[in-house]
Write an enzyme that holds these catalytic residues in place. Structure first.
Site, mmCIF file in Angstrom:
data_model
loop_
_atom_site.group_PDB
_atom_site.id
_atom_site.type_symbol
_atom_site.label_atom_id
_atom_site.label_comp_id
_atom_site.label_asym_id
_atom_site.label_seq_id
_atom_site.Cartn_x
_atom_site.Cartn_y
_atom_site.Cartn_z
ATOM 1 N N LYS A 15 0.818 -1.213 0.000
ATOM 2 C CA LYS A 15 0.000 0.000 0.000
ATOM 3 C C LYS A 15 0.853 1.266 0.000
ATOM 4 O O LYS A 15 0.413 2.304 -0.503
ATOM 5 C CB LYS A 15 -1.002 0.011 1.151
ATOM 6 C CG LYS A 15 -0.451 0.144 2.534
ATOM 7 C CD LYS A 15 -1.591 0.144 3.564
ATOM 8 C CE LYS A 15 -1.073 0.343 4.982
ATOM 9 N NZ LYS A 15 -0.157 -0.743 5.406
ATOM 10 N N THR A 16 2.079 1.193 0.542
ATOM 11 C CA THR A 16 2.953 2.364 0.496
ATOM 12 C C THR A 16 3.356 2.672 -0.941
ATOM 13 O O THR A 16 3.379 3.840 -1.354
ATOM 14 C CB THR A 16 4.196 2.144 1.376
ATOM 15 O OG1 THR A 16 3.785 1.963 2.729
ATOM 16 C CG2 THR A 16 5.139 3.334 1.292
ATOM 17 N N VAL A 17 3.660 1.633 -1.704
ATOM 18 C CA VAL A 17 3.992 1.826 -3.119
ATOM 19 C C VAL A 17 2.780 2.393 -3.857
ATOM 20 O O VAL A 17 2.899 3.322 -4.667
ATOM 21 C CB VAL A 17 4.450 0.505 -3.754
ATOM 22 C CG1 VAL A 17 4.648 0.662 -5.258
ATOM 23 C CG2 VAL A 17 5.749 0.029 -3.101
ATOM 24 N N LYS A 32 1.492 10.196 6.376
ATOM 25 C CA LYS A 32 1.373 8.948 7.138
ATOM 26 C C LYS A 32 1.251 9.372 8.600
ATOM 27 O O LYS A 32 2.246 9.673 9.251
ATOM 28 C CB LYS A 32 2.608 8.076 6.918
ATOM 29 C CG LYS A 32 2.671 6.827 7.795
ATOM 30 C CD LYS A 32 2.156 5.614 7.086
ATOM 31 C CE LYS A 32 2.399 4.349 7.898
ATOM 32 N NZ LYS A 32 2.077 3.136 7.154
ATOM 33 N N ASP A 43 7.841 5.052 6.031
ATOM 34 C CA ASP A 43 7.130 5.030 4.750
ATOM 35 C C ASP A 43 7.221 6.358 4.018
ATOM 36 O O ASP A 43 7.232 6.392 2.785
ATOM 37 C CB ASP A 43 5.661 4.641 4.973
ATOM 38 C CG ASP A 43 5.515 3.181 5.383
ATOM 39 O OD1 ASP A 43 6.425 2.394 5.101
ATOM 40 O OD2 ASP A 43 4.486 2.840 5.982
ATOM 41 N N GLY A 100 -2.812 4.710 5.959
ATOM 42 C CA GLY A 100 -3.021 4.124 7.267
ATOM 43 C C GLY A 100 -1.883 3.201 7.649
ATOM 44 O O GLY A 100 -0.957 2.948 6.872
ATOM 45 N N ALA A 101 -1.952 2.695 8.882
ATOM 46 C CA ALA A 101 -0.938 1.773 9.388
ATOM 47 C C ALA A 101 -1.549 0.383 9.520
ATOM 48 O O ALA A 101 -2.565 0.218 10.198
ATOM 49 C CB ALA A 101 -0.416 2.246 10.741
ATOM 50 N N GLY A 102 -0.957 -0.594 8.856
ATOM 51 C CA GLY A 102 -1.455 -1.957 8.945
ATOM 52 C C GLY A 102 -2.828 -2.115 8.329
ATOM 53 O O GLY A 102 -3.194 -1.414 7.378
ATOM 54 N N PRO A 183 0.958 -4.059 -10.811
ATOM 55 C CA PRO A 183 1.834 -5.240 -10.813
ATOM 56 C C PRO A 183 3.050 -5.033 -9.921
ATOM 57 O O PRO A 183 3.406 -3.901 -9.576
ATOM 58 C CB PRO A 183 2.241 -5.364 -12.288
ATOM 59 C CG PRO A 183 2.135 -3.980 -12.831
ATOM 60 C CD PRO A 183 1.004 -3.318 -12.089
#
Length: 210
Positions: A15-17, A32, A43, A100-102, A183
């Site tokens: 999700k960071t990417v 973040k 991140d 978000g985190a996690g 991808p």
């Protein structure tokens, strides 16, 4: 100011990417609010590297915790108390991408889950999901958790190798818009991410959520 909250069905799914690609595509600010684990970097450092955004668009965290753990535990170990007041949405010019985190039911503190924080903000959420085995269950449970809190879902974005059936059945059963599939990229850098995002993610769809 348009705000897009990026969350995931689990931690470590990419999700960071995705958030970096989204922020770059929108020319947005990135935030973040809670970073748990900063070795070797957090991140926001990865987003800065992958998005090519100016440093002024990468906002500092409200909480930057040393321990890679659930925010409530990382805060306890670091001797910090996470307060809802410090998690107020920042005011910026233009779009804002929040990561978000996690996953959704990760505790922010002893009283608040990540999904509760999203409900408090009242902004549409993009759900990132793996394409691999297990993603149907994780994705539909995450969608239910958001809907139970009346959180608008802007869409689901898949990350990973193609899986036609998973990418078909989850949006259908969850009644959510598919934003496409990002991808896995090798090499992963600003150029390859921007190209993949433009080719695979449908940002032309409205982000008002369902």
């Amino acid at each position: 100011m348009s705000i897009h909250v990026v969350t995931g069905t689990d931690t470590g799914i990419g999700k960071t990417v995705f958030a970096a690609g989204l922020a770059a595509a929108l020319g947005a600010h990135y935030w973040k609010p809670i970073q748990a684990g900063v070795e070797p970097d957090g991140d926001k450092e990865e987003v800065a590297r992958l998005s090519g955004l100016p440093a002024s668009h990468i906002l500092p965290e409200a909480y930057r915790l040393n321990t890679p753990a659930s925010p409530h535990l990382a805060a306890r170990i670091d001797g910090v108390e996470i307060s809802l007041a410090r998690l107020a949405l920042p005011q910026v010019d233009g779009p804002l991408v929040i990561e978000g985190a996690g996953g959704l039911l990760v505790p922010v503190n002893e009283q608040l889950l990540m999904a509760d924080l999203f409900a408090h903000w009242g902004q549409p959420v993009i759900l990132c999901a793996r394409t691999a085995l297990g993603t149907i269950n994780h994705s539909l449970l995450s969608i239910e958790a958001l809907r139970a809190r009346n959180v608008r879902i802007a869409g689901i974005a898949f990350i990973g190798e193609p899986h036609e059936e998973n990418e078909r059945i989850i949006p259908q059963l969850g009644n959510v818009r598919s934003l496409g599939r990002l991808p896995l990229l090798d090499p992963l850098n600003p150029a390859t991410l921007a190209a993949a995002f433009a080719s695979h993610i449908r940002l032309s769809d409205p982000f008002n959520g369902r």
